[in-house]
Design an enzyme around this catalytic site. Structure first.
Site, PDB file in Angstrom:
ATOM      1  N   CYS A 158      -9.093   1.620 -23.247  1.00  0.00           N
ATOM      2  CA  CYS A 158      -9.367   0.792 -24.555  1.00  0.00           C
ATOM      3  C   CYS A 158      -9.629  -0.636 -24.324  1.00  0.00           C
ATOM      4  O   CYS A 158      -9.204  -1.128 -23.316  1.00  0.00           O
ATOM      5  CB  CYS A 158      -7.765   0.488 -25.067  1.00  0.00           C
ATOM      6  SG  CYS A 158      -7.752   0.656 -26.989  1.00  0.00           S
ATOM      7  N   GLY A 159     -10.928  -1.032 -24.934  1.00  0.00           N
ATOM      8  CA  GLY A 159     -11.399  -2.247 -24.550  1.00  0.00           C
ATOM      9  C   GLY A 159     -12.430  -2.394 -23.765  1.00  0.00           C
ATOM     10  O   GLY A 159     -13.014  -3.403 -23.611  1.00  0.00           O
TER      11      GLY A 159
END
Lengths: 226, 321
Positions: A179-180
């Site tokens: 994520c990210g």
């Protein structure tokens, strides 16, 4: 725009074909500039011919980390008779993998870079085991990581380590949470290129690994980023 | 129109598999051995969630120690995070009723199975799958992250209890994108029927292509077989290929994107004529012989490949999309 030479899409993601190209470039550069560590190998998914193109993942295995000396900021080189010798000198920080031929203290690590079709980014899977093959728990692994990255793990919102099943090997591994990813790849690409905010695909994995590798204590020499 | 859809979804949610759970003989510490427990397991549920129902049958027979629960089928350990229905469809070529499973309370095979701490692990897995699906459909997981904690809890509880009403009520709070095309029988007021040139009004803002989260389990059998009963049993998970990748749903004017198209996009080397699919969006069980797709099962149904993929998706998908 979907040829192998395509540049990375602006949003930091990469296609599966792109991943294959980037992986090759990454392992080539690694072989050339990172002589102290063994090369990455590409493991093709041969018995499952998916999507007609060659698909696979990058694998780096049997990296030895000596537990007790991990915290030290010294740069030492030791001779290793059997197996690999891993010695990495860092100019600025002191992330050192030191190897000694003391089998019962040695921890072995395998790293796989696998493409996630859902998130369209690479993910790092890793696991540690002792010389008798017994898997290491996350607590033990954390002690092997450079102390800087442990705090990075705890503070940052995007580097989560979770225990999940390896997508191809049917075994529990540890995964670095994606994520990210696309956000900081975007940041990296914006600052690196001259003309526009795009990154040549050959550098995608190099840039990615320059951040991700640090979390697990694998550094990239500066030459690879060129 | 709408009634038909609701019926299908209701049918899916009510689907269940009768299980006959045996305590592993090495863990029987009482005499006589306890009889097997009979449990009706929801298809869209997970085996660890059944433990509170099963444990009372066996607790008096267990040797001392702490529980670490896992299930196997004829020695084949079952991955707890795969929905029960999918496991059944995949592992039992010829459906076995009741499905005879063995439960263990000791000796967790942690070199093969990832650990399970009961309901929390299953919930975590559910939310993670939901995020992954959201990412695929919408391009980000914001809709899941922005859901309030209590809404998330309620959503999970509705799934755990098989409560379709609550789930349907909570769905709008999830704000997941929708999959539409002119061949889908679902009437939707907000987005116009897709015709050329129009932009779709789904959340992701994609024009003609949508990405659908699909998890496909493929079992390849080397020998030819006539009946499903002749299919050999599975020994290890290595015999099963797991594909967790989105299907790019191409909306072309006048052409219907069928289930066959979807399968072929995932498995291009198997473009056989015969395929039956029953559908769940997130999980299929599929069995194949050599170069031919023999059978595709979703939610226990063998669905025909000609059916529009969007119908399959909208009606047969799992609660975590």
């Amino acid at each position: 725009m979907d040829s192998a030479g395509e540049v990375v899409v602006n949003d930091g993601k990469i296609t599966h074909e792109g991943f294959t190209v980037a992986a090759r470039a990454f392992s080539d550069k690694w072989k050339r500039h990172n002589l102290s560590l063994p090369p990455w190998s590409w493991v093709p998914l041969i018995n499952r011919t998916l999507l007609k193109k060659e698909e696979g993942y990058l694998s780096l295995e049997k990296i030895i980390i000596l537990t007790s000396l991990e915290e030290s900021a010294e740069e030492e080189s030791l001779d290793v008779t059997a197996g690999w010798s891993e010695k990495e000198e860092a100019d600025d920080d002191h992330t050192v993998l030191v190897v000694q031929n003391v089998e019962d203290e040695a921890h072995y690590y395998d790293y796989h870079i696998v493409y996630s079709a859902s998130y369209m980014v690479p993910m790092l899977y890793f696991r540690g085991y002792s010389s008798d093959g017994k898997p290491l728990s996350l607590d033990v692994i954390k002690r092997d990581l450079p102390s800087s990255s442990v705090s990075l793990l705890l503070e940052s919102k995007w580097t989560f380590i979770t225990q999940e099943e390896h997508p191809y090997l049917n075994r529990p591994w540890f995964k670095l949470h994606p994520c990210g990813t696309e956000e900081w790849i975007k940041l990296l690409s914006e600052s690196s290129s001259l003309n526009d905010c795009r990154m040549p695909i050959e550098l995608y994995l190099v840039s990615w690994f320059s951040v991700v590798g640090q979390v697990v204590g694998l550094k990239i020499p500066h030459e690879m980023l060129i | 129109m709408a009634a038909n859809e609701e019926e299908a979804v209701k049918y899916v949610w009510e689907g269940a598999i009768p299980l006959q759970i045996h305590l592993h003989k090495s863990e029987v510490a009482s005499h006589p051995a306890p009889p097997p427990a009979l449990v009706l397991a929801p298809r869209i549920g997970y085996l660890p969630l059944l433990v509170p129902l099963i444990k009372p049958y066996f607790k008096d027979s267990l040797p001392p120690g702490e529980d670490s629960i896992w299930f196997d089928y004829k020695g084949f350990p079952l991955k707890w995070y795969i929905p029960t229905g999918v496991l059944f469809d995949l592992i039992c070529a010829e459906p076995e009723r009741p499905w005879n499973l063995t439960i263990h309370f000791r000796g967790y095979p942690s070199n093969v199975l990832i650990p399970c701490e009961g309901e929390d692990s299953v919930k975590w897995n559910f939310v993670n799958s939901l995020k992954e699906a959201a990412y695929i459909i919408n391009g980000n997981c914001k809709n899941v992250m922005n859901m309030s904690q209590s809404d998330q809890e309620d959503l999970w509880t509705s799934v755990m209890n098989g409560d379709l009403e609550s789930y349907t009520r909570l769905l709008p709070k999830l704000k997941m994108g929708n999959i539409e095309d002119e061949f889908s029988r679902k009437a939707n007021l907000s987005s116009p029927q897709s015709r050329q040139g129009g932009t779709e009004t789904d959340v992701a803002g994609q024009v003609k292509t949508a990405r659908i989260p699909v998890r496909l389990y493929v079992r390849s059998v080397n020998k030819d077989f006539e009946n499903l009963e002749d299919v050999p049993e599975i020994d290890t998970w290595d015999e099963i290929s797991y594909l967790n990748r989105p299907v790019e749903f191409l909306r072309e004017e006048g052409k219907c994107f069928t289930l066959r198209d979807a399968i072929e996009s995932l498995l291009p080397e198997y473009s056989g004529d015969r395929a039956q699919t029953s559908g769940e969006e997130e999980a299929d069980g599929s069995q194949e012989t050599r170069g031919e797709v023999k059978l595709v099962r979703i939610q226990g149904i063998e669905v025909r490949l000609e059916i529009p993929f969007s119908w399959v998706v909208n009606n047969l998908m799992n609660p975590e999309f």
